[in-house]
Design a protein around this motif. Structure first.
Motif, PDB file in Angstrom:
ATOM      1  N   ASN A 280      -1.674  -1.885  -9.075  1.00  0.00           N
ATOM      2  CA  ASN A 280      -0.655  -0.851  -8.866  1.00  0.00           C
ATOM      3  C   ASN A 280      -0.500  -0.536  -7.380  1.00  0.00           C
ATOM      4  O   ASN A 280       0.614  -0.330  -6.898  1.00  0.00           O
ATOM      5  N   ALA A 281      -1.628  -0.506  -6.662  1.00  0.00           N
ATOM      6  CA  ALA A 281      -1.560  -0.237  -5.223  1.00  0.00           C
ATOM      7  C   ALA A 281      -0.702  -1.288  -4.538  1.00  0.00           C
ATOM      8  O   ALA A 281       0.114  -0.979  -3.653  1.00  0.00           O
ATOM      9  N   PHE A 282      -0.850  -2.534  -4.935  1.00  0.00           N
ATOM     10  CA  PHE A 282      -0.051  -3.629  -4.364  1.00  0.00           C
ATOM     11  C   PHE A 282       1.437  -3.434  -4.659  1.00  0.00           C
ATOM     12  O   PHE A 282       2.296  -3.595  -3.781  1.00  0.00           O
ATOM     13  N   MET A 283       1.760  -3.090  -5.910  1.00  0.00           N
ATOM     14  CA  MET A 283       3.162  -2.884  -6.277  1.00  0.00           C
ATOM     15  C   MET A 283       3.758  -1.722  -5.470  1.00  0.00           C
ATOM     16  O   MET A 283       4.898  -1.777  -5.011  1.00  0.00           O
ATOM     17  N   ILE A 284       2.961  -0.656  -5.316  1.00  0.00           N
ATOM     18  CA  ILE A 284       3.453   0.526  -4.598  1.00  0.00           C
ATOM     19  C   ILE A 284       3.635   0.207  -3.107  1.00  0.00           C
ATOM     20  O   ILE A 284       4.627   0.595  -2.488  1.00  0.00           O
ATOM     21  N   LEU A 285       2.693  -0.554  -2.539  1.00  0.00           N
ATOM     22  CA  LEU A 285       2.819  -0.967  -1.137  1.00  0.00           C
ATOM     23  C   LEU A 285       4.097  -1.759  -0.911  1.00  0.00           C
ATOM     24  O   LEU A 285       4.798  -1.572   0.086  1.00  0.00           O
ATOM     25  N   THR A 286       4.386  -2.660  -1.825  1.00  0.00           N
ATOM     26  CA  THR A 286       5.601  -3.467  -1.702  1.00  0.00           C
ATOM     27  C   THR A 286       6.823  -2.553  -1.742  1.00  0.00           C
ATOM     28  O   THR A 286       7.773  -2.728  -0.977  1.00  0.00           O
ATOM     29  N   GLY A 287       6.792  -1.566  -2.630  1.00  0.00           N
ATOM     30  CA  GLY A 287       7.901  -0.615  -2.702  1.00  0.00           C
ATOM     31  C   GLY A 287       8.081   0.158  -1.404  1.00  0.00           C
ATOM     32  O   GLY A 287       9.199   0.331  -0.913  1.00  0.00           O
ATOM     33  N   ILE A 288       6.969   0.603  -0.833  1.00  0.00           N
ATOM     34  CA  ILE A 288       7.055   1.456   0.368  1.00  0.00           C
ATOM     35  C   ILE A 288       7.719   0.724   1.535  1.00  0.00           C
ATOM     36  O   ILE A 288       8.369   1.344   2.372  1.00  0.00           O
ATOM     37  N   GLU A 289       7.588  -0.613   1.571  1.00  0.00           N
ATOM     38  CA  GLU A 289       8.187  -1.358   2.685  1.00  0.00           C
ATOM     39  C   GLU A 289       9.692  -1.090   2.798  1.00  0.00           C
ATOM     40  O   GLU A 289      10.256  -1.136   3.892  1.00  0.00           O
ATOM     41  N   THR A 290      10.350  -0.821   1.660  1.00  0.00           N
ATOM     42  CA  THR A 290      11.802  -0.592   1.693  1.00  0.00           C
ATOM     43  C   THR A 290      12.160   0.883   1.512  1.00  0.00           C
ATOM     44  O   THR A 290      13.325   1.208   1.279  1.00  0.00           O
ATOM     45  N   LEU A 291      11.176   1.768   1.620  1.00  0.00           N
ATOM     46  CA  LEU A 291      11.452   3.196   1.404  1.00  0.00           C
ATOM     47  C   LEU A 291      12.618   3.719   2.256  1.00  0.00           C
ATOM     48  O   LEU A 291      13.519   4.371   1.716  1.00  0.00           O
ATOM     49  N   PRO A 292      12.645   3.440   3.582  1.00  0.00           N
ATOM     50  CA  PRO A 292      13.753   3.999   4.375  1.00  0.00           C
ATOM     51  C   PRO A 292      15.123   3.531   3.878  1.00  0.00           C
ATOM     52  O   PRO A 292      16.048   4.331   3.756  1.00  0.00           O
ATOM     53  N   LEU A 293      15.248   2.241   3.572  1.00  0.00           N
ATOM     54  CA  LEU A 293      16.540   1.720   3.094  1.00  0.00           C
ATOM     55  C   LEU A 293      16.918   2.337   1.761  1.00  0.00           C
ATOM     56  O   LEU A 293      18.069   2.724   1.543  1.00  0.00           O
TER      57      LEU A 293
END
Lengths: 425, 194
Positions: A280-293
């Motif tokens: 889950n941490a990996f999935m969330i990290l991947t999500g955070i990369e595009t948080l600003p967009l």
């Protein structure tokens, strides 16, 4: 970019992550392991005694989770963070460090319904007593403070109403009372609001929402602002007194301005057990990369849909702080100038039945109990997330019987408007 | 020198250049912060000397205590002072009588004495105040990130291979990362309420 001040989008991609030393893997690996070998008995003893930094067991820490922790700490401007299994777990772990049975905390009345339930019922069974205050009137927090008060808890953008809290006004009450201010920043995400800049001492998130952003992974996180002096008056013995769990260590004395995050890890997570899966941490990290967009698009769509709804003849009211005539617009301009978020409510002239009818006729919006997904979501809080409250409490929480909550996704806004239009006709 | 905020390059250059560190106020009690820091730095290869007149005759992770800096009898690169702010000046005064002079005066987390710092700097020494060398080593090596701590560094280079199992070294290229301005402000307010 100067050497010492990378921007938010740079931190969202890089903070906490570095190419793997062994393989050169650029993406953070999923360390799907329960445990980590020690060099020798002395190294093991050092790790268990908190004398060395390192990995022991995934219930206490994991390298994938650690990247997530450092990233969110950096995005919030905190000194350290601790990832846990859910936003609810974050709240339990935070308050376990602060309250003893018989103690109190003051919480905003406008909160996610699940938090209201947790505070009212589950925490009562621990002897942690909640006193409610009105986030629209910061002086009500001051009136609710007693000598047993150990913390104040608010949401930056309240769920489901989408109202904005005057964080600095409540922070002033907390400072005067000598207690930490805890801000649930789930609906804003650090892209829209950074509560530590406004006086928060602790920030919590349900990572499940905008930070992860894709509706695929549960998670929660606790961010330590590093601003509170836990040792000044003996009110917080978990941080200021010798801990028998660790042979008499005093955590604040040992860990300085990230002692609260360490307490949450070594006294909370270690003993209560709500560890986050490294996957889950990996999935969330991947999500955070595009948080600003994503947040830009969430906010752009939300404003367009709120404006369109407010001109629709079937709509009684739209509660979106991004609208110029909204009660919270001034606070939104101050605290969330990049956008007022993507979760808001509106009411239909046809009342409860019209709301139920709308939810059943929508074809693109999904009817479910989550927010902060790429997909647009809808729910009728009175019959779901807030169903355990009585009618008066529902209305006070911004979840009256005629209210429909939207979580606007990042689809094309024209398609979302067309879906709402057909469902209301 | 701005003692409210240090550049990473300043801290890194100190931790990369000093070899012999005398820790004034070191405690043999294994739950005290000075014990943690002493042991951690010794494990990373620093030549550590515990200084505490109350514990002469005992040793700390195998290193015998001495009563004062004068009793060390060999050159010291850095003096790490584990004492309250009000006890810093006499240690600095004693340090400035040593020959050769030490290169660095380091005051622990929570300790700050600007007058003592100015005196040491006037004699050509580098000064760090209100920091812990263990935390700074852990931060710049990124080892501390395993505890979810904001290292305030970013790097796109392959991380150095850990030595001795999980230990990371200072041999790491990085740029500035996420700042902790609120915590820095709170620390300053606490030490200097005016």
């Amino acid at each position: 970019m100067t050497d010492n001040s990378p921007g938010f989008a740079t931190l969202a991609i890089h903070a906490g992550a570095q190419p793997d030393p062994t393989t050169g893997a650029r993406t953070t690996p999923i360390y799907q392991t329960t445990s980590f070998v020690f060099n020798d008995a002395d190294h093991a003893a050092s790790l268990f005694g908190l004398q060395a930094f390192g990995n022991i067991y995934t219930r206490i820490g994991n390298p994938t989770n650690a990247v997530l922790e450092e990233r969110v700490a950096a995005l919030e401007g905190g000194t350290a963070a601790l990832a846990v299994a859910s936003g609810h777990a974050a709240q339990v772990v935070v308050l376990q460090q602060l309250l003893k049975p018989g103690d109190e905390f003051v919480a905003a009345r406008k909160l996610y319904g699940g938090s209201i339930n947790q505070f009212t019922h589950a925490f009562k069974s621990f002897g942690w007593n909640v006193a409610w205050a009105d986030p629209d009137e910061p002086e009500t927090f001051e009136r609710a403070v007693t000598p047993r008060t150990k913390a104040i808890f608010i949401e930056s953008i309240a769920n489901p109403s989408g109202s904005i809290t005057d964080i600095e006004a409540v922070a002033a009450v907390a400072r005067k009372a000598g207690v930490p201010l805890i801000v649930d920043n789930t609906l804003a995400s650090p892209y829209l609001i950074r509560p530590i800049e406004h006086g928060a001492d602790i920030v919590v998130h349900s990572l499940t929402k905008f930070l992860a952003g894709h509706g695929n992974s549960l998670g929660g996180i606790i961010v330590d602002a590093g601003t509170f002096d836990w040792s000044k008056d003996g009110k917080y013995p978990m941080l200021s007194e010798p801990r028998p769990e660790y042979h008499g260590i005093k955590l604040q004395e040992t860990f300085g301005n990230f002692a609260f995050a360490i307490a949450c890890r070594v006294l909370g997570l270690r003993d209560l057990g709500p560890a986050l899966s490294p996957f889950n941490a990996f999935m969330i990290l991947t999500g955070i990369e595009t948080l600003p967009l994503r947040m830009q698009k969430h906010c752009e769509n939300s404003k367009a849909i709120a404006e369109w709804l407010s001109t629709h003849p079937a709509v009684a009211a739209v509660n979106y702080a991004g609208l110029a005539n909204n009660k919270y617009n001034q606070l939104a301009r101050k605290y969330a100038p990049k956008g007022a978020g993507a979760v808001f409510t509106f009411s239909l002239k046809g009342g409860y039945d019209a709301g139920v009818n709308l939810v059943s006729k929508l074809k693109l919006f999904s009817h479910l109990a989550n927010v902060g997904d790429t997909r647009s979501l809808v729910i009728h809080p009175a019959s779901t997330t807030h169903s355990q409250l009585d009618d008066a409490a529902k209305t006070k929480a911004g979840a009256g019987p005629d209210i429909v909550r939207l979580s606007i996704g990042i689809e094309d806004k024209e398609d979302l408007i067309a879906d709402l239009d057909q469902a209301m006709s | 020198m701005n003692h409210d905020a240090y550049d990473d390059t300043y801290i890194r250059s100190i931790l990369n250049s000093v070899k012999t560190i005398a820790m004034v106020g070191a405690s043999p009690v294994n739950v005290r912060p000075s014990y943690f820091a002493f042991k951690y730095l010794a494990e990373r290869g620093y030549d550590m000397i515990p200084v505490n007149p109350g514990h002469v005759g005992k040793s700390l992770v195998g290193k015998p205590f001495v009563a004062s800096l004068k009793d060390i009898g060999r050159p010291i690169d850095m003096i790490d002072i584990f004492r309250n702010s009000s006890h810093i000046m006499p240690v600095v005064d004693e340090a400035l009588t040593l020959s050769p002079l030490p290169k660095v005066i380091w005051m622990q987390l929570g300790a700050r004495d600007d007058a003592a710092a100015a005196k040491a700097e006037a004699a050509g020494l580098k000064v760090v105040m209100n920091r812990c060398p263990k935390i700074e080593y852990g931060r710049l090596s990124s080892e501390i990130s395993w505890m979810g701590v904001n290292s305030r560094t970013l790097s796109s280079k392959r991380a150095p291979m850990p030595t001795h199992g999980q230990r990371l070294s200072l041999n790491r290229m990085s740029v500035g990362g996420g700042s902790t301005l609120a915590a820095d402000r709170a620390a300053k307010d606490k030490l200097d309420p005016a």
